[in-house]
Write an enzyme that holds these catalytic residues in place. Structure first.
Site, PDB file in Angstrom:
ATOM      1  N   HIS A  82       0.957  -1.277   0.239  1.00  0.00           N
ATOM      2  CA  HIS A  82       0.169   0.111  -0.017  1.00  0.00           C
ATOM      3  C   HIS A  82       0.762   1.338   0.136  1.00  0.00           C
ATOM      4  O   HIS A  82       1.717   1.433   0.672  1.00  0.00           O
ATOM      5  CB  HIS A  82      -0.969  -0.192   1.336  1.00  0.00           C
ATOM      6  N   ASP A 161     -14.186   3.336   8.011  1.00  0.00           N
ATOM      7  CA  ASP A 161     -12.954   4.221   7.380  1.00  0.00           C
ATOM      8  C   ASP A 161     -13.772   4.729   5.965  1.00  0.00           C
ATOM      9  O   ASP A 161     -13.290   6.004   5.640  1.00  0.00           O
ATOM     10  CB  ASP A 161     -11.932   3.153   6.866  1.00  0.00           C
ATOM     11  N   ARG A 168     -13.280  13.303   5.756  1.00  0.00           N
ATOM     12  CA  ARG A 168     -12.004  13.812   6.053  1.00  0.00           C
ATOM     13  C   ARG A 168     -11.375  14.782   4.801  1.00  0.00           C
ATOM     14  O   ARG A 168     -10.958  15.864   4.873  1.00  0.00           O
ATOM     15  CB  ARG A 168     -10.931  12.989   6.512  1.00  0.00           C
ATOM     16  N   SER A 183      -6.235   4.902   9.038  1.00  0.00           N
ATOM     17  CA  SER A 183      -7.397   4.693   7.893  1.00  0.00           C
ATOM     18  C   SER A 183      -6.716   3.510   7.022  1.00  0.00           C
ATOM     19  O   SER A 183      -7.240   2.793   6.550  1.00  0.00           O
ATOM     20  CB  SER A 183      -7.335   6.165   7.258  1.00  0.00           C
ATOM     21  N   LYS A 187      -7.790  -0.704   6.742  1.00  0.00           N
ATOM     22  CA  LYS A 187      -8.341  -1.487   5.860  1.00  0.00           C
ATOM     23  C   LYS A 187      -7.315  -2.690   5.352  1.00  0.00           C
ATOM     24  O   LYS A 187      -7.867  -3.703   5.112  1.00  0.00           O
ATOM     25  CB  LYS A 187      -8.255  -0.587   4.569  1.00  0.00           C
TER      26      LYS A 187
END
Ligand code: URA
Length: 435
Positions: A82, A161, A168, A183, A187
């Protein structure tokens, strides 16, 4: 418990207990706490910060706000990757087939573009017919059969999230370390991989602009992952200028394909090799980074990484012919050069501004529901440290609308800075965080 009291507590700089955070996330996910109260809480967190204990509680509460994906039906070690988000970051498109071609299973959840940063799902949709809206069953079967699958965030995975992120995004509360860490990691934990390799961006095109903040974010995420029993490592990499040369969905896909043919830009290749090496070691396909790099080079040289991309695109409904014939990818009508306004060396590029140029051309969303233009964007010919002479092009711009082209061009020229003296090239890899 009352949300009002929790907002006041955080506003006054006090710590929230794990029970309070769990209550807040549970009730917000169930739509019992309104967005305006949660916005006030996010702003209070933005200014007051969160302790390590609060960040852990928030991550776990969000990870458990929906289903926890069970990947036990996939054999072997499942590795996820990620990025915290950047400009020209097409890494997942080249890296996931490279790693899968080396025998490591990739079960990855990706997102769409956000603000000035692009998203893997939008980019992959440059392949006509490609979808990430697949079922969990399809996802698991595909990872078992071809070794790689990428799905979008479903309504069932970390729904807290999903809601909070959208909130946000429109309340100027994205760039807070605890909020980003929780966040991303909620995930990642909910989507079930055994090992996680993080690419934490730093610089003007990243959410964390300062290197020390990016390292702190990396440490926070690595701690969260390891605490949850997932082998986690973070690479902190430069985002003070776009990664590679292409910025824009289909253009980035084309650059990822060129990279899998051994013809990618050096910085992009270096990042793929670094992240890929850690993924191979974490996935048990290489004993050390040196062996991993050799394997990654081999799957590029023998064409198996490119073939893996074609198999992956086809398995998710996309036109895989475009992997071997990029003329089938979306193309813009207008192609123009942006000539340099002055001679010298490129001293600095305002990276987020280059992302915004792509957005202005139509390559990103102005609102949550905007349709994006996959064909538009930029190919940079000059990066930091490069010499520029009169009559040379800084970039090629791809557009479908003359007004958008003019606006993007004007903005682009303001993002480039020059100096008369030669400038040192930027280091791409800033460091590795393991513990
Ligand atoms: N990516 C995410 O998923 N969450 C953030 O907060 C920032 C980047």
């Amino acid at each position: 418990m009352r949300m009002y009291d929790l907002i006041m507590k955080k506003r006054n700089g006090e710590k929230l207990s794990t029970e309070e955070i769990e209550y807040m996330i549970k009730e917000y996910t169930a739509d019992h706490i309104p967005d305006y109260q949660m916005s006030a809480m996010m702003m209070a967190v933005y200014f007051q910060g969160m302790s390590a204990q609060e960040t852990v509680a928030l991550t776990m509460a969000m990870a458990h706000s929906g289903d926890m994906m069970n990947l036990s039906a996939v054999e072997g070690v499942k590795v996820d990757k990620h990025s915290t988000g950047g400009v020209g970051d097409k890494t997942s498109i080249a890296l996931t087939p490279m790693v899968a071609a080396c025998g490591v299973k990739i079960a990855k959840m990706s997102g769409r573009g956000l603000g000035h940063t692009g998203g893997t799902i939008d980019k992959l949709e440059s392949f006509a017919g490609f979808t990430t809206g697949i079922t969990e069953e399809h996802f698991i079967r595909q990872v078992n059969e071809i070794g790689v699958s990428i799905m979008g965030q479903t309504a069932d995975i970390a729904p807290a999230d999903k809601k909070l992120y959208a909130l946000r995004d429109v309340t100027a509360t994205v760039d807070n370390m605890s909020l980003i860490a929780s966040s991303i990691m909620s995930k990642k934990l909910a989507s079930g991989a055994d090992a996680i390799v993080l690419d934490v961006k730093t610089g003007s095109g990243a959410f964390m602009k300062k290197e020390e903040d990016s390292f702190a974010l990396a440490r926070e995420m690595v701690t969260l992952g390891n605490m949850a029993g997932r082998k986690t490592i973070a690479v902190v990499s430069d985002m003070d200028q776009p990664l590679g040369r292409a910025v824009g969905n289909a253009l980035e896909v084309e650059e990822a394909i060129a990279t899998l043919q051994g013809e990618g830009p050096d910085d992009f290749m270096q990042l793929c090799m670094t992240l890929g090496a850690y993924m191979l070691v974490a996935g048990g396909a290489a004993a050390d980074e040196e062996e991993a790099r050799e394997k990654l080079e081999h799957v590029i040289a023998d064409g198996s990484a490119l073939k893996k991309l074609a198999d992956f695109v086809q398995a998710q409904g996309g036109d895989s012919r475009a992997v071997y014939d990029t003329s089938l990818l979306p193309k813009a009508d207008v192609v123009e050069e942006i000539m340099t306004p002055q001679e010298g060396y490129v001293s600095k590029i305002d990276c987020d501004e280059i992302g915004i140029c792509s957005l202005i051309l139509g390559g990103g969303r102005e609102t949550k529901d905007s349709e994006i233009d996959l064909a538009v964007g930029l190919i940079l010919h000059k990066k930091v440290g490069d010499q520029v002479k009169v009559g040379e092009s800084l970039a090629t711009i791809y557009a479908n609308d003359p007004d958008k082209l003019a606006a993007a061009k004007e903005r682009f020229l303001k993002a480039y800075h020059f100096t008369k003296q030669s400038v040192q090239k930027t280091e791409l890899i800033k460091g590795i965080v393991r513990e």
